[in-house]
Write an enzyme that holds these catalytic residues in place. Structure first.
Site, PDB file in Angstrom:
ATOM      1  N   GLU A 158      -2.544   8.558  -5.866  1.00 48.69           N
ATOM      2  CA  GLU A 158      -2.627   7.954  -7.192  1.00 48.69           C
ATOM      3  C   GLU A 158      -3.735   8.622  -7.997  1.00 48.69           C
ATOM      4  O   GLU A 158      -4.826   8.843  -7.470  1.00 48.69           O
ATOM      5  CB  GLU A 158      -2.889   6.445  -7.071  1.00 48.69           C
TER       6      GLU A 158
ATOM      7  N   ARG B  39       0.852  -1.182   0.000  1.00 44.22           N
ATOM      8  CA  ARG B  39       0.000   0.000   0.000  1.00 44.22           C
ATOM      9  C   ARG B  39       0.890   1.234   0.000  1.00 44.22           C
ATOM     10  O   ARG B  39       1.933   1.273   0.661  1.00 44.22           O
ATOM     11  CB  ARG B  39      -0.922   0.020   1.224  1.00 44.22           C
TER      12      ARG B  39
ATOM     13  N   HIS C  50       0.275   1.039 -10.629  1.00 48.17           N
ATOM     14  CA  HIS C  50      -0.597   0.158  -9.848  1.00 48.17           C
ATOM     15  C   HIS C  50      -1.170  -0.962 -10.728  1.00 48.17           C
ATOM     16  O   HIS C  50      -2.396  -1.175 -10.775  1.00 48.17           O
ATOM     17  CB  HIS C  50      -1.728   0.950  -9.194  1.00 48.17           C
TER      18      HIS C  50
END
Length: 320
Positions: free
Chosen positions: A261, A232, A280
């Site tokens: 993000e 994370r 990601h």
């Protein structure tokens, strides 16, 4: 008594919907994915399959809601209101275990791009430059520390053994884990991290793991170490990471997750040659929808029979 509902906030095929109707004939199967306003009273929804913030939170926080169980489409559940779920005795299950193999593949793709000079070769190719490399690494006999020795960590360690690597697993309890040569408690990581040539972060985000990787840990790493984050974003203090790279406290970072993000264009990570950024994508899984449904189906069969949910029940005390 109003009919109970199962609200689908995840893409579902006609065949899967028919299967749900057969498993739970007393429930109305409601499409909440393709329509913004489902044609069903939200307070009568007892089960959510998937999640979106607007609809999910409306149901979760309604005083008249009959919500009993949420099957998330993600492994991480740090972004949902677990306190309210716990207070209302709502069950929460996640998609943990689906992404282990593909994330492990991504980790080694990121790692080999650095250790074998492939990343720099790609850059040189665009310049028609025949480059040379003096920092090639060999994985065999090197040591990998896997921080978060769960489903994904086991897959990562399994591949590490195929490369002939030594493995140090890190978890909360210190309990032995398959493919880990040694296992240490999370609280003891600082005493072992200097042994690692590669440190892989797969931690979930909890109160205990927020900014877990900071300047203290980075300062204890080998100066030749590679740091990989597929856990994370907020488990790493980005400012401390950048400073550690600038000061040569570690050699390279490969990052798939970030505090914010998409990663803002003005973030200094973009400018660094000693950082690999992927957007990601490490957990992307072509067969994700079918595999997620398999978890939901198994849990639903248990739920309608009044049994404990067998797959991926989140412990609110640990937040995962």
């Amino acid at each position: 008594m109003n009919q109970k509902g199962i609200l689908l906030l995840q893409t579902t095929t006609p065949g899967q919907i028919k299967m749900l109707q057969n498993i739970a004939p007393d429930y109305k199967i409601v499409d909440g994915f393709s329509t913004e306003v489902p044609d069903f009273p939200l307070d009568d929804v007892e089960i959510l399959y998937g999640w979106n913030g607007k609809t999910g939170n409306t149901i979760l926080h309604s005083p008249a809601s009959n919500l009993k169980w949420i099957q998330m489409h993600t492994a991480g559940v740090d972004f949902v209101d677990q306190d309210t779920m716990k207070k209302k005795n709502i069950l929460l299950t996640n998609s943990s275990g689906l992404h282990g193999k593909v994330i492990a593949e991504s980790i080694y793709g990121m790692l080999l791009s650095y250790t074998r000079g492939i990343g720099n070769a790609i850059k040189d190719q665009s310049l028609k430059k025949w480059g040379s490399r003096d920092n090639i690494m060999e994985l065999q006999d090197s040591t990998m520390m896997i921080v978060g020795a769960g489903h994904i960590g086991i897959e990562v360690a399994k591949l590490a053994k195929a490369f002939g690597m030594k493995t140090i697993g890190v978890n909360r309890t210190g309990q032995a884990v398959e493919y880990m040569d040694i296992i240490v408690k999370q609280s003891e990581l600082i005493s072992y991290v200097q042994e690692a040539d590669v440190v892989v972060n797969i931690l979930p985000l909890t109160k205990l793991t927020t900014y877990f990787f900071d300047k203290i840990i980075f300062s204890k790493m080998k100066k030749t170490a590679v740091f990989i984050n597929v856990g994370r974003g907020k488990s790493v203090n980005t400012k401390d990471l950048v400073e550690a790279l600038e000061e040569g406290q570690l050699a390279f970072a490969a990052l798939d997750v970030f505090e914010t993000e998409p990663l803002p264009a003005d973030n200094p990570l973009w400018e660094r040659d000693d950082v690999l950024i992927t957007p990601h994508i490490s957990g992307l899984l072509p067969k994700f929808k079918d595999r997620l449904f398999a978890i939901f189906e198994e849990n639903l069969r248990a739920y309608v029979e009044g049994k404990e949910l067998p797959r991926n029940l989140v412990d609110f005390e640990r937040s995962y």
